[in-house]
Design an enzyme around this catalytic site. Structure first.
Site, short mmCIF file in Angstrom:
data_model
loop_
_atom_site.label_atom_id
_atom_site.label_comp_id
_atom_site.label_asym_id
_atom_site.label_seq_id
_atom_site.Cartn_x
_atom_site.Cartn_y
_atom_site.Cartn_z
N GLY A 10 4.27 -6.57 -9.05
CA GLY A 10 3.16 -7.52 -9.06
C GLY A 10 3.58 -8.77 -9.79
O GLY A 10 4.67 -8.84 -10.36
N GLY A 11 2.73 -9.75 -9.79
CA GLY A 11 3.01 -11.00 -10.49
C GLY A 11 2.81 -10.87 -11.99
O GLY A 11 2.35 -9.83 -12.49
N ARG A 13 1.20 -10.91 -15.44
CA ARG A 13 -0.16 -10.66 -15.92
C ARG A 13 -1.10 -10.13 -14.84
O ARG A 13 -2.31 -10.28 -14.93
CB ARG A 13 -0.76 -11.93 -16.54
CG ARG A 13 0.03 -12.50 -17.69
CD ARG A 13 -0.12 -11.64 -18.90
NE ARG A 13 0.41 -12.34 -20.07
CZ ARG A 13 0.90 -11.74 -21.10
NH1 ARG A 13 0.99 -10.43 -21.12
NH2 ARG A 13 1.34 -12.41 -22.13
N SER A 14 -0.54 -9.50 -13.83
CA SER A 14 -1.35 -8.98 -12.73
C SER A 14 -2.04 -7.67 -13.08
O SER A 14 -2.99 -7.26 -12.42
CB SER A 14 -0.49 -8.78 -11.48
OG SER A 14 0.50 -7.79 -11.73
N LYS A 16 0.09 -4.87 -13.59
CA LYS A 16 1.02 -3.84 -13.10
C LYS A 16 1.47 -2.89 -14.20
O LYS A 16 1.58 -1.68 -13.97
CB LYS A 16 2.23 -4.48 -12.41
CG LYS A 16 3.08 -5.32 -13.33
CD LYS A 16 4.10 -6.14 -12.58
CE LYS A 16 4.86 -7.03 -13.53
NZ LYS A 16 4.02 -8.04 -14.22
N SER A 17 1.73 -3.39 -15.41
CA SER A 17 2.16 -2.51 -16.51
C SER A 17 1.04 -1.57 -16.92
O SER A 17 1.28 -0.38 -17.15
CB SER A 17 2.62 -3.33 -17.71
OG SER A 17 3.84 -3.97 -17.44
N THR A 36 12.59 -2.74 -21.93
CA THR A 36 13.81 -3.52 -21.76
C THR A 36 13.71 -4.90 -22.39
O THR A 36 14.71 -5.60 -22.49
CB THR A 36 14.16 -3.68 -20.26
OG1 THR A 36 13.09 -4.38 -19.61
CG2 THR A 36 14.39 -2.34 -19.60
N HIS A 51 2.09 -4.89 -26.03
CA HIS A 51 2.46 -3.69 -25.26
C HIS A 51 2.52 -2.46 -26.17
O HIS A 51 2.03 -1.39 -25.80
CB HIS A 51 3.81 -3.90 -24.57
CG HIS A 51 3.73 -4.60 -23.25
ND1 HIS A 51 4.00 -3.96 -22.07
CD2 HIS A 51 3.40 -5.87 -22.94
CE1 HIS A 51 3.84 -4.82 -21.07
NE2 HIS A 51 3.48 -5.98 -21.57
N ARG A 55 0.10 0.97 -25.99
CA ARG A 55 0.69 2.29 -25.73
C ARG A 55 0.27 3.33 -26.75
O ARG A 55 0.11 4.50 -26.42
CB ARG A 55 2.22 2.19 -25.71
CG ARG A 55 2.76 1.48 -24.51
CD ARG A 55 4.22 1.73 -24.33
NE ARG A 55 5.05 1.42 -25.45
CZ ARG A 55 5.72 0.29 -25.61
NH1 ARG A 55 5.62 -0.67 -24.73
NH2 ARG A 55 6.50 0.11 -26.66
#
Length: 192
Positions: A10-11, A13-14, A16-17, A36, A51, A55
């Protein structure tokens, strides 16, 4: 049981994460998060911190900016569900480690190195039993053609990295504006 590969694209800030994390958490087994990204500036420090906060402590965390294949045994021994976020940063890290790209031959050498590392990792995953490996990546090829060679080299290499994983993936999810769809089941095959 054969390992499964999932690609979440995805783009920027879409979402996807976040989708990939929810998918991993909904999958049975011990969880590992392979980050990574590297914090070279304040923006990346902030992004990595967000992030990590999102988590929590459910995951066994690994920071592997470059050589994922070398760390595979250590990672795979500690988890059944492995989220690798993200292939775009993995490609960026290789590009930065490669040094100056003076022309097409340098770009070709970089692409060969990145794809070789990735193919080694994919081979290790394929030889593992019972793992679910979820890759996250940015879809960067839908915009305008960049106005400089370095950005075009990056876009092209990142596109090939994504295509390499998508080819072997069991599932491919695309997130746009927080909405996710599955694409692999709708793939069109043309023979001849």
């Amino acid at each position: 049981m054969k390992s499964q590969i999932i690609l979440c694209s995805g783009g920027a800030r879409s979402g996807k994460s976040e989708f990939a994390e929810r998918l991993a958490l909904s999958t049975e087994g011990r969880k590992a998060y392979v980050a990574t990204g590297q914090a070279f500036d304040e923006e990346m420090v902030n992004r990595i911190k967000k992030h990590q906060e999102r988590r929590g402590d459910i995951w066994r965390n690994f920071e592997v900016p470059l050589y994922l294949a070398k760390e595979w045994q250590n990672i795979s021994q500690s988890a059944d569900v492995i989220l690798i976020d993200c292939l775009t940063m993995f490609t960026t890290n290789h590009m930065m480690a490669h040094g100056s790209i003076q022309g097409q031959q340098d770009a070709n050498d970089l692409e060969e190195a990145v794809l070789s590392e990735l193919e080694s990792l994919l081979s290790l995953i394929a030889s593992s039993d019972g793992k679910t490996v979820i890759f996250v990546t940015n879809e960067i090829g839908l915009g305008i053609v960049p106005d400089n060679k370095l950005a075009r080299y990056f876009r092209d290499i990142a596109g090939r990295v994504n295509r390499t994983v998508a080819t072997v993936a069991n599932k491919l999810y695309l997130t746009i504006s927080g909405v996710t769809i599955e694409l692999k089941s709708q793939e069109v095959h043309i023979n001849g």
